[in-house]
Design a protein around this motif. Structure first.
Motif, mmCIF file in Angstrom:
data_model
loop_
_atom_site.group_PDB
_atom_site.id
_atom_site.type_symbol
_atom_site.label_atom_id
_atom_site.label_comp_id
_atom_site.label_asym_id
_atom_site.label_seq_id
_atom_site.Cartn_x
_atom_site.Cartn_y
_atom_site.Cartn_z
ATOM 1 N N LEU A 540 -26.613 93.488 -27.266
ATOM 2 C CA LEU A 540 -27.522 92.420 -27.668
ATOM 3 C C LEU A 540 -28.274 92.792 -28.947
ATOM 4 N N GLY A 541 -28.714 94.046 -29.030
ATOM 5 C CA GLY A 541 -29.473 94.489 -30.209
ATOM 6 C C GLY A 541 -28.667 94.309 -31.484
ATOM 7 N N ARG A 542 -27.430 94.710 -31.445
ATOM 8 C CA ARG A 542 -26.594 94.583 -32.649
ATOM 9 C C ARG A 542 -26.338 93.129 -32.992
ATOM 10 N N TYR A 543 -26.198 92.328 -31.942
ATOM 11 C CA TYR A 543 -25.963 90.912 -32.206
ATOM 12 C C TYR A 543 -27.188 90.274 -32.870
ATOM 13 N N MET A 544 -28.370 90.658 -32.391
ATOM 14 C CA MET A 544 -29.601 90.136 -32.998
ATOM 15 C C MET A 544 -29.665 90.523 -34.474
ATOM 16 N N GLU A 545 -29.219 91.716 -34.762
ATOM 17 C CA GLU A 545 -29.235 92.186 -36.144
ATOM 18 C C GLU A 545 -28.236 91.394 -36.997
ATOM 19 N N GLU A 546 -27.059 91.194 -36.429
ATOM 20 C CA GLU A 546 -26.031 90.440 -37.145
ATOM 21 C C GLU A 546 -26.547 89.050 -37.527
ATOM 22 N N VAL A 547 -27.211 88.413 -36.564
ATOM 23 C CA VAL A 547 -27.723 87.067 -36.813
ATOM 24 C C VAL A 547 -28.819 87.110 -37.880
ATOM 25 N N ALA A 548 -29.699 88.105 -37.777
ATOM 26 C CA ALA A 548 -30.810 88.189 -38.722
ATOM 27 C C ALA A 548 -30.317 88.405 -40.153
ATOM 28 N N LEU A 549 -29.186 89.064 -40.292
ATOM 29 C CA LEU A 549 -28.711 89.387 -41.637
ATOM 30 C C LEU A 549 -27.755 88.337 -42.199
ATOM 31 N N GLN A 550 -27.495 87.298 -41.415
ATOM 32 C CA GLN A 550 -26.621 86.222 -41.905
ATOM 33 C C GLN A 550 -27.279 85.523 -43.084
ATOM 34 N N SER A 551 -26.489 85.187 -44.081
ATOM 35 C CA SER A 551 -27.061 84.400 -45.159
ATOM 36 C C SER A 551 -26.332 83.074 -45.211
ATOM 37 N N GLY A 552 -26.888 82.158 -45.982
ATOM 38 C CA GLY A 552 -26.380 80.789 -46.010
ATOM 39 C C GLY A 552 -24.890 80.694 -46.238
ATOM 40 N N VAL A 553 -24.376 81.532 -47.124
ATOM 41 C CA VAL A 553 -22.995 81.347 -47.546
ATOM 42 C C VAL A 553 -22.010 82.007 -46.566
ATOM 43 N N ASP A 554 -22.529 82.835 -45.658
ATOM 44 C CA ASP A 554 -21.634 83.569 -44.760
ATOM 45 C C ASP A 554 -20.839 82.654 -43.843
ATOM 46 N N SER A 555 -21.395 81.481 -43.578
ATOM 47 C CA SER A 555 -20.734 80.580 -42.630
ATOM 48 C C SER A 555 -19.627 79.787 -43.325
ATOM 49 N N TYR A 556 -19.515 79.929 -44.632
ATOM 50 C CA TYR A 556 -18.547 79.129 -45.377
ATOM 51 C C TYR A 556 -17.123 79.596 -45.085
ATOM 52 N N ASP A 557 -16.322 78.688 -44.543
ATOM 53 C CA ASP A 557 -14.957 79.032 -44.160
ATOM 54 C C ASP A 557 -14.021 78.173 -45.005
ATOM 55 N N GLU A 558 -13.337 78.802 -45.974
ATOM 56 C CA GLU A 558 -12.576 77.982 -46.921
ATOM 57 C C GLU A 558 -11.325 77.359 -46.328
ATOM 58 N N SER A 559 -10.968 77.752 -45.090
ATOM 59 C CA SER A 559 -9.747 77.174 -44.537
ATOM 60 C C SER A 559 -10.000 75.783 -43.948
ATOM 61 N N VAL A 560 -11.264 75.405 -43.798
ATOM 62 C CA VAL A 560 -11.564 74.094 -43.221
ATOM 63 C C VAL A 560 -11.319 73.001 -44.270
ATOM 64 N N PRO A 561 -10.529 71.975 -43.934
ATOM 65 C CA PRO A 561 -10.276 70.936 -44.931
ATOM 66 C C PRO A 561 -11.462 69.993 -45.081
ATOM 67 N N ALA A 562 -12.363 70.342 -45.975
ATOM 68 C CA ALA A 562 -13.552 69.518 -46.189
ATOM 69 C C ALA A 562 -14.069 69.766 -47.598
ATOM 70 N N VAL A 563 -14.736 68.772 -48.155
ATOM 71 C CA VAL A 563 -15.398 68.941 -49.447
ATOM 72 C C VAL A 563 -16.591 69.874 -49.246
ATOM 73 N N THR A 564 -16.811 70.782 -50.179
ATOM 74 C CA THR A 564 -17.911 71.730 -50.041
ATOM 75 C C THR A 564 -19.110 71.288 -50.876
ATOM 76 N N LEU A 565 -20.282 71.250 -50.238
ATOM 77 C CA LEU A 565 -21.522 70.935 -50.947
ATOM 78 C C LEU A 565 -22.403 72.168 -50.929
ATOM 79 N N MET A 566 -22.918 72.552 -52.071
ATOM 80 C CA MET A 566 -23.823 73.707 -52.060
ATOM 81 C C MET A 566 -24.689 73.748 -53.304
ATOM 82 N N THR A 567 -25.760 74.528 -53.233
ATOM 83 C CA THR A 567 -26.565 74.721 -54.436
ATOM 84 C C THR A 567 -25.804 75.676 -55.360
#
Ligand code: ATP
Ligand code: MG
Length: 722
Positions: A540-567
């Motif tokens: 659990l501790g490591r998972y909490m750390e993983e989540v805390a260190l996530q940044s906005g762009v980490d969730s970006y998955d280029e294999s998904v067929p969708a238009v990408t919007l971002m700053t």
């Protein structure tokens, strides 16, 4: 484990890239423009080092995001099978986190310290203000978060910041110093670190403990840093310290892409590098592999207007593509519709949705695009907007997780103590928080002794007692279980699920919240599977750390067929075949009216970053009016549009823009005669030396007094008779 021999194909590199990859050792600075293969050099260099016999776990490569780190690991494994997972590929934050967990006892820090996000930081600042009797300043919490974070970026802890402030005649500095001290005391009591602490404390760890420093300096034979222009003092200090023994520090960067000075990044690091390391080998790369000549020419033309930069060459052998299309629209709604019509045409012509990206300067601009895309039924995803983990219900569950791992995590406790509602009054909580602050206890310690206090009402006492028991129960049940089981236990035992189900009867949004917490459990499961595939156990501790260190762009998955919007900020390092760079208006991009020259230069770098993400097709759009906070503002085209067209006398031709009926009248050539003195807001005074074309295509050549000669489209150029 024996690493199979690698057979790197160096034909995938051009001459200077190869030189950087094969560079034997010693300090190496690769300084080059966008898309020239800097990131590729790092990846190949790591593979090459392994091929040459360096053990993968003695190499540290630092990237800017976790996503980039994941990709680099994958690429390294492609080049040197099996090695990717053994190389230390990290962001500065995740690397420091690992170091601090390993040596926490040296820092008087629990092993299970929590990482506070900005929201937690703000709450803690407000608490700190209370201890100083400065509650009235509450609305400035965000500003103090910024001040303290910048101080940490410069390696100033509370004590050093105070010394600096004492010497300052500015009383605001002294207030900030007091708040910083009080904030840090609360952070210590909560066993919490903010993002700035991660770097600064790791740096202090190495500086203050010779044995640890010597160990890592000997251990890491090679240190490599990507996006070096965006490192701050603390990060550079850390990299320099780690590389001090072997001197094998390789940094790659582009001073023209420094876009995080507001977060403390220091382009000056590039300039200092050669001074800090004697015998630095400098490699420059000039060949851009990403973009068409048209795109590159326009981007180079824009960045050319910055004065404070290292000049560099940039060329490409890529085939000529289509011209850049510049479009003027009446307002932001029409802008979005136009972009989506273009998307439809592109898709019709066979483009994949994932090839297309829409960039904007500020998050608020995404709404119009979302609406138009939804109306046209095009799937899209917004990268980095409200992160999944920032949603209230998700954060509530995670806060339980945090408080299980680290009982002293005050920000987490405050979030969950009454979620679901359990009758602990705000007044009681305020009083306990006050007692805790005064006595230097954590809130958890105060809660444990609360039932014995006369100042707490009997009803609150009972409720607090039950809450303490719940947390102790969860800790015994969940702490050592896999994260997904632990979170399920939290959701049930805390009563969160039953409460949200009740809510669905009266609140139509509650069903979505239930789905989100179910999704969180899935995410935790994914994490477990990912770790077990790598032969590691998740806790659990490591998972909490993983989540805390996530940044906005980490969730970006280029294999998904969708238009990408971002700053534009988030687009750094990425590339897309088709890019729409939108909202190019004075005041929006560049942002702010009357920006100071150095801020304007940063905006220009940001524009350069945005343009150079495009591989084949670039669109630049701007609106004549824009609704901001409910008010309609008229706006002028961004100077960057104009600058992109001024390629030393051979402008990249814009397509014919649509003009709205109510747009400003087209400037006429008649007013511009050869020999006339003119004034331009960015370039100053000059003289018209030539004129050509007519009507909308009218152009003039102007020689400005600073020696620069440029061709301007009269209808766009904000030229006035001087
Ligand atoms: P940025 O400045 O945006 O960070 P960069 O300098 O890191 O860019 P890369 O992302 O490494 O550049 O490379 C840009 C593109 O060019 C990538 O698609 C990469 O695969 C390609 N590329 C780089 N070098 C070569 C090469 N020698 N031959 C072919 N393609 C290359
Ligand atoms: Mg790169």
């Amino acid at each position: 484990m024996l690493i199979p021999p690698v057979a790197l194909n160096l034909d995938d590199l051009n001459e200077p890239q190869r030189a950087a990859v094969l560079h034997d050792g010693g300090p190496l600075l690769v300084l080059a423009g966008a898309g020239t293969g800097k990131t590729r050099v790092i990846t190949y260099r790591v593979a090459r080092l392994i091929e040459g016999g360096v053990s993968p776990d003695r190499i540290l490569a630092v990237t800017f995001t976790n996503k980039a780190a994941g990709e680099m690991k994958k690429r390294i494994s492609d080049l040197a099978p099996g090695a990717g997972s053994r190389v230390w590929v990290h962001t500065f934050h995740s690397f420091c986190c690992r170091l601090l967990r390993r040596h926490h006892e040296k820092l008087n820090l629990g092993r299970h310290f929590t990482i506070y996000d900005e929201d937690d930081q703000k709450r803690t600042i407000v608490e700190a203000m209370k201890t100083l009797g400065l509650e009235k300043e509450k609305n400035k919490a965000g500003m103090y978060v910024h001040i303290i974070s910048r101080a940490k970026d410069d390696l100033l802890d509370a004590g050093s910041y105070k010394i600096h402030s004492d010497a300052s005649p500015d009383p605001a500095r002294q207030t900030a110093a007091s708040i910083y001290e009080a904030y840090q005391r609360l952070m210590d009591a909560a066993g919490a670190l903010d993002f700035g602490d991660l770097i600064m404390k790791a740096y202090d760890l190495l500086r203050n403990h010779e044995d640890i420093r010597k160990h890592y300096q000997g251990f890491f034979q090679h240190v490599l840093v990507d996006e070096f222009q965006d490192t701050n003092r603390a990060q550079y200090g850390l990299a320099r310290t780690l590389a001090a023994e072997h001197k094998n520090l390789c940094v790659v960067g582009d001073d023209d892409q420094g876009i995080y000075s507001w977060r403390g990044a220091n382009i000056g690091n590039i300039l200092e590098f050669e001074g800090d390391f004697a015998n630095t080998r400098v490699v420059t790369l000039e060949q851009n592999y990403r973009s068409t000549p048209q795109i590159l020419e326009a981007a180079v033309s824009v960045i050319h207007y910055n004065r404070n930069r290292k000049p560099k060459k940039l060329k490409t052998d890529n085939a000529a593509g289509e011209p850049i299309e510049t479009m003027e629209l009446p307002n932001e709604v029409e802008e979005a519709r136009w972009v989506v019509r273009r998307v439809a045409q592109l898709v019709e012509a066979g483009r994949g949705l994932r090839d297309i990206a829409i960039f904007y300067r500020t998050n608020a601009q995404s709404r119009a695009f979302e609406e138009s895309l939804r109306a046209a039924r095009f799937p899209y995803r917004i990268v980095g907007a409200m992160r999944f983990y920032e949603r209230k219900e998700v954060k509530d569950v995670l806060s339980y997780g945090r408080a299980i791992v680290n009982p002293d995590d005050t920000a987490a406790l405050v979030r969950i103590i009454n979620v679901p509602p359990r009758g602990i009054g705000k007044a009681s909580l305020d009083r306990l928080s006050h007692d805790a602050r005064e006595s230097g206890m954590s809130l958890w310690e105060a809660l444990k002794v609360a039932p014995g206090l006369s100042s707490v009402s009997p009803a609150s006492k009972r409720a607090i007692q039950r809450f303490v028991e719940l947390m102790e129960h969860l800790r015994s049940q969940a702490a050592s279980r896999p994260p997904c089981v632990a979170l399920e236990t939290v959701i049930e035992a805390s009563g969160l699920r039953v409460w949200l189900e009740e809510e669905t009867k009266t609140d139509p949004e509650a069903a979505g919240r239930l789905e989100n917490i179910a999704e969180l459990v899935n995410a935790a499961k994914d994490y477990e599977l990912r770790l077990s595939a790598a032969g590691e156990a998740a806790d659990l501790g490591r998972y909490m750390e993983e989540v805390a260190l996530q940044s906005g762009v980490d969730s970006y998955d280029e294999s998904v067929p969708a238009v990408t919007l971002m700053t534009v900020h988030l687009a750094k390092g990425l590339e897309f075949p088709v890019v729409f760079l939108t909202g190019l208006e004075e005041g929006l991009f560049p942002i702010g009216s009357n920006a100071a020259p150095k801020d304007l230069e940063e905006e220009r770098r940001l524009c350069y970053v945005g343009m150079t993400r495009a591989r084949e097709k670039l669109y630049l759009t701007h609106a004549n009016t824009r609704r901001i906070f409910g008010h309609v503002f008229a706006s002028l085209p961004s100077r960057f549009i104009l600058e992109s067209q001024l390629t030393q006398g051979s402008p990249v031709l814009p397509s014919r823009p649509v003009r709205s009926p109510d747009a400003a009248p087209v400037r006429s050539l008649a007013a511009m005669r050869v020999g006339m003195r003119v004034r331009h807001p960015s370039f100053g005074l000059g003289k018209v030396t030539e004129s050509s074309g007519s009507g909308k295509d009218a152009r003039v050549m102007v020689r400005f007094d600073d020696g620069r000669t440029t061709k301007l489209l009269v209808r766009y150029a904000p030229l006035e008779p001087a």
